[in-house]
Scaffold this active site. Structure first.
Site, PDB file in Angstrom:
ATOM      1  NE  ARG A   1      -2.022   1.313   3.820  1.00  0.00           N
ATOM      2  CZ  ARG A   1      -1.800   2.361   4.613  1.00  0.00           C
ATOM      3  NH1 ARG A   1      -0.727   2.401   5.379  1.00  0.00           N
ATOM      4  NH2 ARG A   1      -2.645   3.371   4.658  1.00  0.00           N
TER       5      ARG A   1
ATOM      6  CD  GLU B   1       5.696   5.918   5.564  1.00  0.00           C
ATOM      7  OE1 GLU B   1       4.685   5.196   5.727  1.00  0.00           O
ATOM      8  OE2 GLU B   1       6.305   6.451   6.495  1.00  0.00           O
TER       9      GLU B   1
END
Lengths: 321, 348
Positions: free
Chosen positions: B223, B265
């Site tokens: 993700r 991220e």
């Protein structure tokens, strides 16, 4: 996540009867190459093409987890069962190609433990065999107490006693030998973790005794795969896929969904992992919950079902699938 | 070597820069014009050649400089890398996962030669050629997790699984968005997420934990997450807040385009085979607003996302004070036209 787990194509390298009830199977990767390493206590789901029926049963991996050359499992024949173990015993031959899942571990060692105390009943020995390989390699401290019906049905008892001298204790039912569990638990060093795999009665006995003696819940681990129960046929409406599915007498709800082409996730197919949990949209009838996963409250609430082992009796059942 | 590695810094004179290649493959995290938390997981499979989703562990032009920065952070504060004793086996799992993946996917940069448990590892960009015995710690200069993560971009949270929960029992954390391994080590999933606003009420963490507990061998997931950082800092740790927190006050309309960075991220999730632990590599990508708005869709969309973000989230992500200036600056790049679905630039 979509249904099932990543698959491995394997070839049966060996089929070896161990005693009157148990046969051992060895799988290597079809076309060569290594299999994934795994952790002690892991299982694999074996796919069996039995005529028109695809059977999927979970079996603990018993070989050395670090050995990528082959996986071995042991299957206890259940003549009253629905046919998976009989298929393995009668139809699976050396050289046959099969499909199994990547290893899944629902019974892993707690690597913080100062000592691992293992309690096995019957075919429940298999996950401990891989765990003992792993602990022996890592220099971990362990002890096995293994309850068998008779010496001749003591699957791998002799082999294990020889491999791990002083660490393996075998108890024979026919000689009225029994594990003195309170004494055993009372004499463990602080930081010991207990693992039990065997019949439901044995698992309940270990959890109950340990709890009464003040052992922390987190230090007692168990695994039991349930076979899906047979029962009266019933009908299910699947709201998402807009299909009506008939569940046969000897078929699980999960198997019926799969046969109808409905995406249904699973890991253990034995009521333990929680992966197949399904929301109930509506019902008129009675649930027959057989799983270890849902809480008693959830079972009473009528909003969830575990299709791998649980059934239904009544007029209508509508699922969120 | 196929990748031209930058010689750059993430502190002091901040010479970090993205090439046109790096801008084009930047993992822009917003698939629509607004943002709210979600369990936005997908299988970590190879996707879009050239993108950061193509390889198991992405290696890019920042690799060598990021590893130098990590070594500096560790020299200043060894507690950024910790492993409780029961996690050593998981560390070896990680050594195997990274070495096998990199040797397979970047054969021109990395080599792994196995002779039983005697392994030789060649890391050409960092000039490393080591032979060691797998599962024997005494044959490596550091513990196994530290050894391999000193050579791999991104932070690493190593999680033990027990009692139907995940426990942060080891990690290498030097490029984090304001959280601390030394503070979180030994905590479970709910404990270390306790500070996150809104997500608890939304039931996000219960669902996310259930998903993560079921991540299986051979089926990694991923993700994207994001925040904002003033200056291209990798180390935005609470331990060093006194050094970087005040930089947030240096922002002006004139320098915002070069100083303000979107920080993304790429989080991936792997089940480790021997230990049954999970590892979460958290790879940090930085892009200046100047570079970001060179992709018109991203400039338009970022303006709308930042403008409309709930106040709690802008506060939690640490840019509430600078938000008005960011929105004004970004508004120059929003002509009001519609944006297309998905994260990729329209010219692809």
């Amino acid at each position: 996540m979509s249904a099932g787990t990543a698959k491995l194509n394997v070839t049966v390298a060996e089929v070896k009867p161990i005693n009157d009830l148990v046969t051992r199977f060895k799988f290597v990767r079809t076309g060569g190459g290594g299999l994934p390493t795994f952790s002690g206590g892991a299982h694999t789901v074996v796919e069996m093409q039995d005529g028109d029926i695809t059977r999927l049963n979970a079996y603990s991996l018993m070989s050395n987890p670090a050995d990528r050359g082959a996986y071995t499992i042991s299957v206890r024949r259940d003549d009253q069962g629905r046919g998976g173990s009989k298929f393995m015993h009668s139809k699976v031959k050396e050289g046959m190609e099969m499909v199994i899942s990547n290893p899944v571990n629902l019974f892993s060692l707690d690597l913080r433990a100062k000592k691992h105390l293992m309690l096995a009943g019957g075919i429940g020995i298999t996950p401990f065999m891989a765990q003992m390989h792993q602990l022996a390699m890592m220099g971990g401290r362990f002890e096995l107490h293994y309850s068998v019906r008779t010496a001749s049905l003591g699957t791998y008892a002799k082999e294990l006693t020889e491999r791990y001298p002083g660490k393996v204790h075998v108890y024979h039912d026919d000689q009225k030998e029994a594990i003195d569990l309170p004494a055993l638990l009372a004499n463990q060093p602080l930081g010991t973790h207990v693992y039990v795999c065997g019949p439901k009665g044995m698992i309940n006995w270990v959890h109950g005794t340990a709890s009464e003696m003040g052992w922390p819940r987190e230090a007692v681990h168990s695994e039991e795969f349930l076979a899906p129960a047979s029962g009266k046929p019933f009908e299910v409406k699947c709201a998402v896929s807009n299909k009506v599915v008939q569940v046969g007498e000897h078929q699980s709800l999960l198997e019926a969904l799969e046969a109808a082409g409905i995406d249904a996730p699973y890991l253990c197919r034995g009521g333990a992992c929680g992966q197949c949990e399904t929301n109930v949209i509506g019902y008129d009838g009675k649930f027959l919950h057989h799983d270890h996963w849902l809480t008693d409250e959830q079972k009473a609430g009528g909003k969830h079902i575990m299709p791998c082992v649980s059934r239904f009796e009544g007029k209508t059942l509508v699922l969120d699938r | 070597m196929t990748i031209q590695f930058n010689d750059e810094t993430f502190r002091g004179d901040f010479t970090f820069r993205n090439s046109e290649w790096a801008i084009k493959r930047f993992p822009f995290p917003f698939h629509e014009d607004s943002y709210m938390y979600s369990v936005n997981m997908e299988p970590h499979t190879s996707y879009r050649p050239g993108s950061v989703f193509e390889r198991t562990f992405d290696v890019d032009e920042h690799y060598v400089s990021e590893m130098k920065d990590r070594a500096q952070v560790l020299a200043d504060d060894p507690l950024r890398c910790q492993s409780l004793p029961h996690m050593t086996l998981a560390g070896w799992d990680l050594v195997e996962l990274i070495m096998e993946a990199k040797a397979r996917e970047y054969p021109d940069l990395f080599e792994l030669h196995k002779n039983g448990n005697r392994w030789r590892w060649v890391n050409k960009p960092l000039g490393i050629d080591d032979t060691f015995t797998f599962l024997d710690e005494s044959t490596l200069p550091y513990g196994p997790m530290e050894y391999i993560t000193r050579q791999t971009q991104g932070d690493f949270a190593m999680l033990d699984q027990r009692d139907d929960n995940l426990w942060m029992d080891a990690g290498m954390v030097t490029t984090q968005a304001d959280w601390s391994l030394d503070f979180d080590i030994g905590m479970n999933f709910f404990e270390w997420h306790a500070p996150v606003p809104k997500a608890h009420e939304m039931g996000i963490f219960v669902r996310a934990l259930k998903f993560l507990l079921n991540i299986q061998q051979g089926q990694p997931a991923r993700r994207l997450n994001w925040t904002m950082t003033v200056n291209p800092l990798l180390d935005t740790s609470p331990e060093n807040y006194h050094k970087w927190g005040e930089m947030k006050q240096d922002l002006t309309m004139e320098n915002l385009g070069s100083k303000q960075h979107l920080r993304v991220e790429l989080q991936t999730f792997f089940r480790l085979p021997r230990s049954n632990a999970l590892v979460f590599p958290i790879r940090c990508y930085l892009i200046s607003f100047n570079d970001l708005v060179t992709v018109p869709k991203w400039g338009r969309r970022l303006h709308r996302v930042i403008r409309d973000l709930p106040e709690e989230l802008a506060t939690y992500k640490g840019f509430i004070d600078n938000r008005p200036m960011m929105v004004e600056w970004l508004s120059q790049y929003d002509d009001g036209s519609p944006t297309s679905d998905g994260i990729w630039a329209d010219d692809d």
